[in-house]
Design an enzyme around this catalytic site. Structure first.
Site, mmCIF file in Angstrom:
data_model
loop_
_atom_site.group_PDB
_atom_site.id
_atom_site.type_symbol
_atom_site.label_atom_id
_atom_site.label_comp_id
_atom_site.label_asym_id
_atom_site.label_seq_id
_atom_site.Cartn_x
_atom_site.Cartn_y
_atom_site.Cartn_z
ATOM 1 C CE LYS A 1 -3.495 2.102 2.912
ATOM 2 N NZ LYS A 1 -4.498 1.822 3.875
ATOM 3 C CB SER B 1 -7.458 4.249 2.976
ATOM 4 O OG SER B 1 -6.892 3.664 3.829
ATOM 5 C CB SER C 1 -8.554 1.591 6.138
ATOM 6 O OG SER C 1 -9.273 2.685 6.036
#
Length: 455
Positions: free
Chosen positions: A79, A154, A178
């Protein structure tokens, strides 16, 4: 399901047994990225040449009889929030567009030390602040099951990349669902460990070297296509280091093999005041029925006597205070407000601790809906024909960020639109390994990961 849909465990074994080389594993995943990423937009900051060099070194080490670790030669993504030496870390925020950290974060360093071959970063919501992954630097990530639907956020790029076979695993961040929400939307597995279990050092770009403000509720954890892969990656990244002094010195145990007939599992098709799509609540009830048929002790949960809506508000207030520390307002709140907020949180933590004294796990929804059409943040979301608040999307997961308990999302079939349903398992604090063992015992009943059409 083909090389790119092999598990991390399978890839590592194939490389170790010289059935494939690290370069072959990398090339297969790069080809998958070439084929699908233009449409999905999950993978960003692709480092082809650097990854190829690392894969070659992994093969050379193996030829010398050296073993780099449990991920020897396995390609992976991260990420776009982890500080990574030599690669940009932007969190989708224009002021960080060219930021390159001088050193790897502890989590990145552990994955590399285990022999993993980092290929790229994956897309995020701007500053990790939304449940859709869209930002002005890299644009919007689509869901591999339906590109007109969100992959979540996210960690949406991470979930979409794992789902589409572009990477075997990724490591996301989770302050308000998330990891688990995008994992559920894309039909993969995602683990939020106990708070203070995985280092947060370097988990967000910090060009100025400012004091770390996010000390609570946020967690780092893996996304993958199987429980076995979650467990492998979790064991690599978890545990104390020399950078994050908040980490607890609790042993990181191997995932146990558990018998469903010896498990006590509570289930909750919904929480009071929390909306949930009927397909999701039905999936909770159906899985509970299957578990009972398999011999587990199953009972509808008598949830702790807490005002869960107020807990959501208090969690949001704590996040706001941490953000104030990063960007102080003209009139900062008195420090007494911080300690009052912590005292309120303690009451909820202890109430859930008492709940899990009686149960091995709680089965419940991950989010109030499955993947919804792309929309602007704050747009109301239709659930069961009724418009619901956008800000309730992560409620079922965020409750356990507030309490700090470990929770994971596991795929459990599809809804009436053919989109993945993810369900949540929650366990006692510091019991990730046992929670993973429960998930592995349950996995045959859920069907596990399903490859999306066209990939």
């Amino acid at each position: 399901m083909g090389l790119v849909f092999s598990s991390t465990v399978e890839l590592a074994a194939a490389i170790a047994n010289r059935k494939i080389s690290a370069v072959e594993a990398l090339d297969a995943h790069l080809a998958q990225i070439n084929s699908h990423n233009e449409a999905v937009n999950a993978v960003i900051s692709l480092d082809r040449e650097g990854a190829r060099e690392r894969a070659k070194k992994a093969d050379q080490a193996q030829a010398r009889g050296e073993t780099l670790g449990p991920l020897h030669g396995v390609p992976f993504t991260l990420k776009d929030t982890h500080e990574t030496a030599g690669m940009k870390t932007t969190v989708g925020f224009p002021p960080f567009a060219d930021y390159v950290a001088g050193n790897d974060s502890p989590v990145v360093a552990r994955l590399k030390a285990a022999g993993g071959v980092l290929m790229a970063k994956t897309n995020v919501a701007t500053m990790l602040s939304d449940w859709q992954s869209n930002n002005p630097l890299f644009g919007r990530t689509g869901n591999p099951w339906n590109l007109q639907r969100t992959a979540g956020g996210s960690s949406g790029g991470a979930a979409a990349a794992v789902c589409a076979g572009m990477t075997p695993f990724d490591v996301g961040t989770d302050m308000q669902d998330s990891i688990r929400l995008p994992a559920a939307f894309c039909g993969v597995h995602g683990l939020k460990p106990t708070e203070h279990r995985v280092s947060l050092a370097g988990a967000f770009p910090d060009p100025g070297g400012a004091a770390r403000s996010v000390r609570l509720m946020s967690c780092l954890g893996p996304l993958a296509r199987s429980v076995e892969d979650l467990s492998l990656t979790y064991r690599i990244i978890a545990g104390p280091d020399e950078s994050d002094t908040d980490l607890a010195p609790v042993p990181v145990e191997d995932m146990p093999k558990l018998d469903l007939k010896r498990l006590h599992i509570a289930f909750a098709p919904s929480f009071p005041g929390f909306p949930v799509a009927s397909d999701i609540s039905a999936a909770v009830e159906n899985l509970a029925t299957q578990l009972q048929g398999a011999g587990a002790v199953i009972e509808e949960a008598k949830l702790p006597k807490l005002d869960l809506l107020d807990d959501l508000r208090q969690g949001g207030a704590l996040i706001g205070m941490m953000m104030e520390a990063a960007q102080p307002p003209e009139e900062p709140a008195p420090v007494s407000r911080w300690f009052e907020a912590l005292a309120r949180r303690d009451r909820s933590i202890l109430a859930w601790d008492q709940f899990f004294e009686c149960w091995d796990a709680l089965l419940c929804p991950v989010a109030m809906t499955t993947a919804f059409p792309h929309c602007g943040p704050g747009t109301s979301i239709e659930v069961n024909g009724k418009e619901e608040s956008y800000w309730m999307l992560p409620a079922y997961g965020a409750i356990f960020n507030y309490s700090g308990h470990p929770a994971l999302s596991l795929p459990c079939g599809q809804d009436s639109d053919g989109l993945p349903i993810g369900l949540q398992l929650v366990g006692k604090r510091w019991s990730e390994s046992r929670l993973l063992g429960i998930a592995r015992a349950i996995e045959p009943l859920t069907g596990g990961f399903r490859r999306p059409p066209g990939y």
